[in-house]
Design a protein around this motif. Structure first.
Motif, PDB file in Angstrom:
ATOM      1  N   THR A   1       1.081  -1.447   0.030  1.00 39.17           N
ATOM      2  CA  THR A   1      -0.113   0.507  -0.231  1.00 39.17           C
ATOM      3  C   THR A   1       0.854   1.337   0.053  1.00 39.17           C
TER       4      THR A   1
ATOM      5  N   VAL B   1      -2.735  10.853  -2.932  1.00 35.49           N
ATOM      6  CA  VAL B   1      -3.523   8.882  -2.718  1.00 35.49           C
ATOM      7  C   VAL B   1      -2.873   7.884  -2.085  1.00 35.49           C
ATOM      8  N   VAL B   2      -3.797   7.539  -1.938  1.00 35.15           N
ATOM      9  CA  VAL B   2      -3.397   6.161  -1.334  1.00 35.15           C
ATOM     10  C   VAL B   2      -3.539   4.977  -2.171  1.00 35.15           C
TER      11      VAL B   2
ATOM     12  N   LEU C   1      -7.655   4.680  -2.306  1.00 38.98           N
ATOM     13  CA  LEU C   1      -8.099   4.585  -0.531  1.00 38.98           C
ATOM     14  C   LEU C   1      -8.891   5.267  -0.210  1.00 38.98           C
ATOM     15  N   ALA C   2      -7.794   6.299  -0.983  1.00 39.42           N
ATOM     16  CA  ALA C   2      -8.138   7.967  -0.479  1.00 39.42           C
ATOM     17  C   ALA C   2      -7.326   9.013  -1.165  1.00 39.42           C
ATOM     18  N   LEU C   3      -8.154  10.237  -1.253  1.00 41.15           N
ATOM     19  CA  LEU C   3      -7.859  11.508  -1.933  1.00 41.15           C
ATOM     20  C   LEU C   3      -7.375  12.202  -1.294  1.00 41.15           C
ATOM     21  N   ALA C   4      -6.612  12.863  -1.614  1.00 40.30           N
ATOM     22  CA  ALA C   4      -6.659  14.904  -1.019  1.00 40.30           C
ATOM     23  C   ALA C   4      -6.054  15.262  -1.645  1.00 40.30           C
TER      24      ALA C   4
ATOM     25  N   THR D   1      -0.897  16.984   2.053  1.00 38.14           N
ATOM     26  CA  THR D   1      -2.366  16.483   1.334  1.00 38.14           C
ATOM     27  C   THR D   1      -1.699  14.864   1.402  1.00 38.14           C
TER      28      THR D   1
ATOM     29  N   ARG E   1      -3.722  13.840   5.239  1.00 35.90           N
ATOM     30  CA  ARG E   1      -4.767  13.760   5.219  1.00 35.90           C
ATOM     31  C   ARG E   1      -5.104  12.832   4.466  1.00 35.90           C
ATOM     32  N   ALA E   2      -4.868  12.527   3.236  1.00 36.57           N
ATOM     33  CA  ALA E   2      -4.735  11.598   2.311  1.00 36.57           C
ATOM     34  C   ALA E   2      -4.725   9.859   3.596  1.00 36.57           C
TER      35      ALA E   2
ATOM     36  N   ALA F   1      -7.417   9.379   6.177  1.00 39.30           N
ATOM     37  CA  ALA F   1      -8.240   8.947   5.249  1.00 39.30           C
ATOM     38  C   ALA F   1      -8.120   7.528   4.365  1.00 39.30           C
ATOM     39  N   ALA F   2      -7.574   7.045   4.571  1.00 38.02           N
ATOM     40  CA  ALA F   2      -7.082   5.480   4.513  1.00 38.02           C
ATOM     41  C   ALA F   2      -7.725   5.036   5.030  1.00 38.02           C
TER      42      ALA F   2
END
Length: 475
Positions: A3, A17-18, A26-29, A57, A60-61, A64-65
């Motif tokens: 990951t 992005v993750v 899986l996640a975006l900032a 960013t 945050r990503a 969020a992931a």
């Protein structure tokens, strides 16, 4: 499964992005970046903003992931440069963006060496590339610290390494393309022989460890943005090509292990160094794509890129645009060229102007498609595309019509960070092949040409004539 936190630090924004091992986001900032456009062709950005957006960013990503991360990867703008203090990482002035034209005198003063520069680098002697801007920094900003591309500075701030990857270095006018090493003759030519140079690394090299995003993570997956998108779109076989529509539009075609020198006005770069092997690509550049759309918005002719399709008239009714708002690149290489709008009458409305700008962007890319075909010795079968402007059906249909090839739209808006993530997966999974890291994809939509070849040729002929005038007026 690996990951990856993949960060794309671009001209107009930073995206993190993750990505899981299967390439799923899986996640975006995202956060915007606003370059400052100055009189005299200057384009600058505050380096601290670049770093701050990378950190914010990314954090945050990652949050969020909510999953453990295995690595962080970084894609970069390619030719944007700055001066900085290596002892503490402090910027010594603004970053000079790739669009900046103030180093034109640096190139003009070395014009007699243009042929040798092209032979050694695969590039054109032009302010677009890094070395003229590095020389300009030394002449006009500071002689202190080091001068590098932004990727070297960002990586240094993340983990202390002093590196750049081979794809980014190949955009500098300082790299011997065949040897993939810094070239002493080129360094002398630009008066940079005494400068500390970052170590050259592969895109699947682990260059350090960072705690900027939480627990310690290896830093890897370093790659220039356009080459990252080339990898994400699976262009690993010679002859496959993609175009990314961002601030500018950039068409790259894979040539494999052969550093083919263009005879058609394109440039040749390192696509990437992965698994110990270096691949190359030919590429052509359109300096203004989304920036031309922003120009229309600033003039009040458009409510934003999202309104392109609703605003563009079905036909330009004879209006023709050469959107050379920041000069013309391949094959004209006329940095001082200016934009033109012709064919207007009292019946011309904003929809016709918007349509003409759309067709002007597509015409430039269609010209690049023809040039790539000339260099590769065979017509391009289809064009893979990504970037924010691919959401415009008007632009994508115009692209298919003018290039006379099917246009396959990449299904993700995140090709660049996905390409960087693929490089990072190769760093951490020794059993993975380059093709497997890129993965397979199905187009979100395919645009087939609707225009006849004669209609396309007529518009392109008129557009080339207008572009030649624009190029000549800027010489």
């Amino acid at each position: 499964m690996v990951t990856v936190l993949a960060i794309d630090q671009g001209t107009s924004g930073t995206k993190a992005v993750v990505v899981d091992g299967g390439g799923r986001v899986l996640a975006l900032a995202e956060e915007p970046v606003a370059p400052v456009y100055l009189d005299g062709g200057g384009v600058e950005v505050d380096p601290q903003v670049l770093l701050d957006t990378v950190l914010s960013t990314g954090r945050r990503a990652a949050a969020a992931a909510g999953v453990p991360l295995d690595a962080v990867a970084l894609a970069n703008q390619g030719e944007t440069v700055l001066a900085w203090d290596r002892s503490d990482g402090r910027p010594l002035g603004p970053a000079v963006v790739w669009q900046d034209r103030r180093s034109e005198p640096v190139c003009a003063g070395r014009a007699e060496h243009a042929v040798e520069v092209a032979r050694r680098t695969g590039l054109v002697l032009d302010p677009y590339f890094s070395a003229p801007k590095l020389r300009w920094l030394r002449d006009h900003v500071t002689r202190d610290g080091v001068v590098t591309t932004t990727d070297t500075w960002l990586v240094h701030r993340l983990c202390g390494a002093f590196v750049t990857d081979t794809s980014t270095a190949s955009r500098s006018l300082l790299l011997g393309l065949d040897e993939v090493t810094w070239d002493p003759w080129l360094l002398d030519l630009f008066g940079l022989a005494g400068e500390p140079l970052p170590d050259l690394v592969a895109s699947d090299a682990v260059v350090g460890t960072t705690t900027a995003f939480g627990p310690p993570l290896p830093v890897t997956g370093l790659v220039v943005d356009q080459q990252a998108a080339l990898l994400a779109q699976g262009c690993v076989e010679p002859g496959t090509a993609k175009c990314t529509y961002g601030t500018g539009a950039f068409l790259l075609a894979q040539t494999g292990s052969a550093a083919v020198r263009s005879t058609a006005g394109l440039t040749t770069s390192v696509a990437w160094t992965l698994r110990g092997n270096t691949s190359y690509c030919v590429d052509g550049q359109v300096y203004t794509a989304a920036s031309a759309v922003r120009w229309l918005t600033d003039l009040g002719l458009l409510d934003g890129a999202h309104a392109l399709d609703a605003t563009a008239a079905p036909d330009s009714e004879g209006v023709l645009c050469v959107p050379a708002l920041a000069g013309l690149a391949a094959p004209f290489w006329a940095p001082a060229a200016t934009a033109s709008l012709t064919g207007m009458t009292l019946s011309t409305g904003r929809g016709h102007v918007v349509r003409a700008v759309v067709e002007g962007i597509a015409a430039q890319v269609a010209g690049l498609v023809d040039l790539v075909a000339a260099d590769l010795g065979s017509p391009m079968a289809r064009l893979r595309v990504d970037g924010g402007l691919t959401r415009s059906a008007a632009l994508m249909q115009a692209q298919a019509d003018l290039a006379q090839v099917p246009v396959d739209v990449y299904p993700s808006a995140h090709a660049t960070p996905l390409g960087a993530a693929a490089c990072a997966r190769l760093a951490l999974d020794p059993g993975l092949s380059v093709a497997d890291a890129a993965g397979d994809w199905t187009p979100q939509r395919t645009y087939e040409p609707l225009w006849s070849a004669d209609r396309a040729a007529d518009l392109l002929g008129r557009w080339r004539d207008a572009a030649s005038v624009a190029a000549g007026s800027g010489s």
